[in-house]
Design an enzyme around this catalytic site. Structure first.
Site, PDB file in Angstrom:
ATOM      1  N   HIS A  55       0.828  -1.450  -0.017  1.00 17.70           N
ATOM      2  CA  HIS A  55       0.289  -0.013   0.020  1.00 17.70           C
ATOM      3  C   HIS A  55       0.780   1.218  -0.229  1.00 17.70           C
ATOM      4  O   HIS A  55       2.176   1.165   0.423  1.00 17.70           O
ATOM      5  CB  HIS A  55      -1.281   0.397   0.986  1.00 17.70           C
ATOM      6  CG  HIS A  55      -0.562   0.048   2.039  1.00 17.70           C
ATOM      7  ND1 HIS A  55       0.136  -1.163   2.671  1.00 17.70           N
ATOM      8  CD2 HIS A  55      -1.145   1.111   3.220  1.00 17.70           C
ATOM      9  CE1 HIS A  55       0.855  -0.393   4.584  1.00 17.70           C
ATOM     10  NE2 HIS A  55       0.178   1.144   4.612  1.00 17.70           N
ATOM     11  N   HIS A  57       1.758   3.751   2.046  1.00 20.89           N
ATOM     12  CA  HIS A  57       1.902   4.656   2.399  1.00 20.89           C
ATOM     13  C   HIS A  57       3.401   4.983   2.874  1.00 20.89           C
ATOM     14  O   HIS A  57       4.383   3.699   2.803  1.00 20.89           O
ATOM     15  CB  HIS A  57       1.452   4.246   4.536  1.00 20.89           C
ATOM     16  CG  HIS A  57      -0.028   4.590   4.952  1.00 20.89           C
ATOM     17  ND1 HIS A  57      -0.337   3.253   5.938  1.00 20.89           N
ATOM     18  CD2 HIS A  57      -0.790   5.290   4.363  1.00 20.89           C
ATOM     19  CE1 HIS A  57      -1.875   4.571   6.103  1.00 20.89           C
ATOM     20  NE2 HIS A  57      -1.861   5.213   5.123  1.00 20.89           N
ATOM     21  N   ASP A  59       5.810   5.057   4.737  1.00 25.54           N
ATOM     22  CA  ASP A  59       6.967   3.945   5.444  1.00 25.54           C
ATOM     23  C   ASP A  59       6.554   2.567   4.887  1.00 25.54           C
ATOM     24  O   ASP A  59       7.684   1.230   4.655  1.00 25.54           O
ATOM     25  CB  ASP A  59       6.559   4.134   7.025  1.00 25.54           C
ATOM     26  CG  ASP A  59       5.378   3.152   7.154  1.00 25.54           C
ATOM     27  OD1 ASP A  59       4.375   3.501   6.334  1.00 25.54           O
ATOM     28  OD2 ASP A  59       4.442   2.079   7.807  1.00 25.54           O
ATOM     29  N   HIS A  60       6.210   2.307   3.917  1.00 24.19           N
ATOM     30  CA  HIS A  60       6.302   0.956   2.839  1.00 24.19           C
ATOM     31  C   HIS A  60       6.727   1.236   1.211  1.00 24.19           C
ATOM     32  O   HIS A  60       6.822   0.420   0.569  1.00 24.19           O
ATOM     33  CB  HIS A  60       5.205   0.455   3.262  1.00 24.19           C
ATOM     34  CG  HIS A  60       4.224   0.168   4.197  1.00 24.19           C
ATOM     35  ND1 HIS A  60       4.354  -1.565   4.214  1.00 24.19           N
ATOM     36  CD2 HIS A  60       4.056   0.889   5.365  1.00 24.19           C
ATOM     37  CE1 HIS A  60       3.558  -1.420   5.901  1.00 24.19           C
ATOM     38  NE2 HIS A  60       4.022  -0.094   5.960  1.00 24.19           N
ATOM     39  N   HIS A 114      -7.113  -0.514   6.180  1.00 26.79           N
ATOM     40  CA  HIS A 114      -5.926  -0.223   6.298  1.00 26.79           C
ATOM     41  C   HIS A 114      -5.886   1.674   5.028  1.00 26.79           C
ATOM     42  O   HIS A 114      -5.731   2.345   6.114  1.00 26.79           O
ATOM     43  CB  HIS A 114      -4.838  -1.021   6.549  1.00 26.79           C
ATOM     44  CG  HIS A 114      -3.687   0.531   7.065  1.00 26.79           C
ATOM     45  ND1 HIS A 114      -3.605   1.231   8.724  1.00 26.79           N
ATOM     46  CD2 HIS A 114      -2.825   0.466   6.121  1.00 26.79           C
ATOM     47  CE1 HIS A 114      -2.465   1.037   8.692  1.00 26.79           C
ATOM     48  NE2 HIS A 114      -1.708   1.490   7.170  1.00 26.79           N
ATOM     49  N   ASP A 131      -0.187  -3.923   6.128  1.00 28.46           N
ATOM     50  CA  ASP A 131      -0.657  -3.992   7.878  1.00 28.46           C
ATOM     51  C   ASP A 131      -2.380  -4.085   8.013  1.00 28.46           C
ATOM     52  O   ASP A 131      -3.025  -3.259   8.326  1.00 28.46           O
ATOM     53  CB  ASP A 131      -0.544  -1.966   7.814  1.00 28.46           C
ATOM     54  CG  ASP A 131       0.676  -1.316   7.733  1.00 28.46           C
ATOM     55  OD1 ASP A 131       1.468  -2.363   7.903  1.00 28.46           O
ATOM     56  OD2 ASP A 131       1.171  -0.562   8.115  1.00 28.46           O
ATOM     57  N   HIS A 169       4.926  -4.579  10.918  1.00 29.20           N
ATOM     58  CA  HIS A 169       5.474  -4.009  12.039  1.00 29.20           C
ATOM     59  C   HIS A 169       5.279  -4.932  13.697  1.00 29.20           C
ATOM     60  O   HIS A 169       4.720  -5.883  13.492  1.00 29.20           O
ATOM     61  CB  HIS A 169       4.293  -2.422  12.860  1.00 29.20           C
ATOM     62  CG  HIS A 169       4.178  -1.962  11.852  1.00 29.20           C
ATOM     63  ND1 HIS A 169       5.468  -0.482  11.672  1.00 29.20           N
ATOM     64  CD2 HIS A 169       3.380  -1.060  10.332  1.00 29.20           C
ATOM     65  CE1 HIS A 169       4.750   0.586  10.974  1.00 29.20           C
ATOM     66  NE2 HIS A 169       3.819  -0.477   9.948  1.00 29.20           N
TER      67      HIS A 169
END
Length: 257
Positions: A55, A57, A59-60, A114, A131, A169
């Site tokens: 996805h 975001h 941090d990905h 998410h 996530d 995570h």
């Protein structure tokens, strides 16, 4: 061909960038930061050939462009989201991803909740779910609805119990605290807590888990448990007639836990 190994590369405070490797080439999942990936590849003499994105975001995805500059001929797989401009192979539900260098194949699942663009990759080596599903928890609903997330998690619980779960995570201990509030008499959860605590004392990951293990301990997958229903109803202040409504109450409770 050398056997496949799946290694966690730590990033930020609690992210895992999963690295699938045969000892010569590798694929990474959700590289939010390029530096630890480049360091890992250099230390282990690995050539990056593919990137899997779940996805949008940052941090990905934040490390993708730097990885494309550091390595040649890298294919980037990801969802049907034009916001992630670096994707070269856009995927939807039912698509297959073949990684010939690793002799690995994945089926793509669409798992909104998410985020709306969230996808997951499932193959014989395991499930890479970003996530959507966490150990003893699930992702926050930043874009999707509780109904979407409930249905997405239902796709994952339909997988074989021995399917390994590689989420991104290290939230396990925090999730367990909420899980025990929702189902305090779950003995398997209590046993899992002891194991997870011993792992983290030694700075070892609590991942991967398995679908079967999560079905036994994760309150978001246990919306039919009498004890989970009881505590969700106490939080909601009303009767909850369906597992979906129990899940919705649990997610709201966890957001404020």
């Amino acid at each position: 061909m050398p056997s496949l190994k799946i290694r966690p590369i730590k990033a930020f405070e609690d992210n895992y960038i999963w690295c699938l490797t045969n000892g010569e080439t590798c694929t990474v999942v959700d590289p939010g930061d390029a530096k630890p990936v480049i360091k890992f590849c250099t230390r282990n003499n690995l050539t990056l050939t593919d990137i899997l994105i779940t996805h949008h975001h940052s941090d990905h995805t934040g490390g993708v462009n730097d990885l494309l500059q550091a390595f040649e001929n890298v294919t980037v797989y990801g969802p049907q989201n034009p916001q992630i401009q670096s994707i070269t192979q856009r995927l939807q539900a039912g698509d297959n991803v073949q990684l010939p260098s690793l002799d690995v194949e994945f089926k793509v699942l669409e798992v909104p909740g998410h985020t709306l663009d969230h996808i997951a990759y499932v193959g014989s080596c395991g499930l890479f779910c970003g996530d959507t599903l966490f150990s003893a928890g699930c992702g926050r609903l930043f874009e999707g609805t509780p109904e979407q997330m409930y249905q997405s998690l239902g796709q994952l619980t339909a997988l074989a119990d021995d399917t390994k779960v590689y989420c991104t995570h290290e939230y396990t201990l925090a999730n367990i605290k909420f899980a025990q509030a929702a189902e305090p008499n779950n003995e398997e959860l209590l046993n899992y807590k002891g194991w997870a605590e011993s792992q983290r004392v030694d700075l070892k990951p609590t991942l991967p888990s398995t679908i079967g293990q999560q079905k036994a301990i994760n309150p978001f997958l246990r919306a039919s448990s009498k004890e989970v229903i009881q505590h969700a109803e106490q939080y909601a202040g009303r009767a909850l007639a369906t597992p979906e409504s129990v899940f919705t109450a649990l997610r709201a409770w966890k957001d404020n836990f």
